[in-house]
Write an enzyme that holds these catalytic residues in place. Structure first.
Site, mmCIF file in Angstrom:
data_model
loop_
_atom_site.group_PDB
_atom_site.id
_atom_site.type_symbol
_atom_site.label_atom_id
_atom_site.label_comp_id
_atom_site.label_asym_id
_atom_site.label_seq_id
_atom_site.Cartn_x
_atom_site.Cartn_y
_atom_site.Cartn_z
ATOM 1 N N LYS A 177 -2.761 6.548 1.325
ATOM 2 C CA LYS A 177 -2.629 6.992 2.713
ATOM 3 C C LYS A 177 -1.690 8.196 2.772
ATOM 4 O O LYS A 177 -0.505 8.052 3.067
ATOM 5 C CB LYS A 177 -2.128 5.828 3.579
ATOM 6 N N ARG A 195 0.834 -1.208 0.000
ATOM 7 C CA ARG A 195 0.000 0.000 0.000
ATOM 8 C C ARG A 195 0.870 1.260 0.000
ATOM 9 O O ARG A 195 0.560 2.228 -0.686
ATOM 10 C CB ARG A 195 -0.945 -0.038 1.208
ATOM 11 N N GLU A 222 -16.557 6.277 3.242
ATOM 12 C CA GLU A 222 -16.003 5.662 4.442
ATOM 13 C C GLU A 222 -16.034 6.683 5.577
ATOM 14 O O GLU A 222 -16.382 7.842 5.377
ATOM 15 C CB GLU A 222 -14.584 5.142 4.202
#
Ligand SMILES: *Cc1c(COP(=O)(O)O)cnc(C)c1O
Length: 361
Positions: free
Chosen positions: A207, A104, A243
């Protein structure tokens, strides 16, 4: 694979070689840690210059000397990860699914024009940060864990708008408490109606600090209204569930595990792990666009992420109305509770690691 002891370690601060330690030797108040920075023995730091990562250094100083022209400061060239190490029932310390975090971080780096941290270097850095801080890894039985925060930033003096010519990768680790000492607690979430977290083709799926900066004000306003978490809808139509500010949305409906499909959601490793457990428990996994007007039909809803695994959400406030989820909104949703317990047991080696998720340091 490289392990910290296989690698020549540049001892920048000339720290004495670490004496053998065991988890918990730092003798902190393990049951009252909370989630906050606290000093440990040190951090791991790597520098990228002229196309290469260096060998990394261990430093006891938790600060960085950063040029004021660093792209991380001006243009947000910055991304991070969050993962945990656990002292298991057998006293071995293991990190939960670090390869997933390495992948990620690579995706985040690619989107922000930063050099990728190779998986072997990422694993080495995390294991190094844990080993040197073994005394700060909470002992088995405390329910606490050791939180790792890998951070990749543009650190070169580049004042023009361009990718940096130097990058810094650090791994900071801190012991963090067991959030649910008294058992899971359901919360009421509020739908954020006046702000968007991420654009469909923006940076929502990586992120990066920018997404957190965008969420600070909406989150602060939700908190002031008495709601611990806020739920974002899609920026385009405001009808689809995205989310929560810092965690994914998951729901159970009959025999189906539901989670939204969207290009601007952060792919949560906790969510992926819960899906595997749910599939083994007989659930059908469906990732599809979820409408906000469907939530009343869900049996159980939760927010999920590394920090606390699952936060049960039994009420959602939307346009001034409170939508109750399931028949008993004051109770902990039982199936979410069961998924939570299973994941915890695997992390603490109280159940066999049948999916090979735990990485020994
Ligand atoms: C980190 C993060 C999550 C949770 O991901 P995990 O891998 O489960 O910790 C969810 N949403 C956002 C926006 C995040 O930044």
């Amino acid at each position: 694979m490289l392990t910290p002891t296989d690698t020549p370690i540049a001892q920048e601060d000339h720290v004495a070689p670490s004496t053998p330690t065991i988890p918990g030797q730092a003798a902190l108040d393990w049951s009252n840690l909370g989630f906050a920075y606290r000093p440990t023995r040190g951090i791991v730091r790597y520098t990228w210059k002229k196309g290469h990562w260096d060998q990394g250094v261990w430093q006891t100083d938790p600060t960085l000397q950063l040029h004021l022209g660093a792209t991380a400061l001006h243009y947000g060239q910055s991304c991070f990860e969050g993962l945990k190490a656990f002292a298991g029932a057998d006293n071995q310390v293991r990190i939960f699914r670090p390869r997933c975090n390495a992948q990620r971080l690579a995706q985040s780096a690619e989107r922000l024009c930063m050099p990728v941290v190779p998986e072997s270097m990422f694993l080495e850095a995390c294991a190094w940060a844990v080993r040197e801080n073994l005394a700060f890894v909470p002992p088995y039985g405390s329910g606490a864990s050791f939180y790792l925060r890998p951070l990749l930033i543009g650190s070169g003096a580049t004042i023009g708008v361009a990718p940096s010519d130097e990058y810094t990768f650090v791994v900071l680790g801190i012991p963090v408490g067991d959030y649910y000492q008294g058992g899971l607690r359901p919360v009421t979430a509020v739908v954020t109606e006046h702000y968007d977290r991420a654009a469909p083709r923006g940076t929502g799926a990586i992120k990066t600090g920018a997404n957190y900066a965008a969420d600070l004000k909406p989150h602060t306003e939700s908190l002031a209204q008495g709601y611990p978490i806020n739920l974002y809808l899609d920026a385009n139509q405001q009808g689809l569930i995205e989310e929560f500010g810092t965690s994914n949305f998951i729901a159970l409906q009959g025999n189906t595990y539901l989670t939204p499909a969207s290009p601007s959601i952060l792919p949560s490793i906790t969510n992926a792990s819960l899906q595997t457990l749910a599939a083994h428990a007989g659930y059908t996994i469906r990732q599809r666009p979820l409408r906000i007007d469907e939530v009343a039909t869900f049996d159980e809803v939760a927010a999920c992420g590394t920090a606390v695994i699952i936060t049960p959400v039994t009420r959602i406030v939307y346009k001034g109305e409170t939508i109750c989820i399931g028949p008993h909104p004051d109770q902990v949703p039982p199936q979410m509770q069961s998924l939570y317990q299973q994941l915890r047991h695997i992390q603490f080696r109280e159940l066999p690691d049948s999916h090979q998720w735990m990485f020994a340091v």
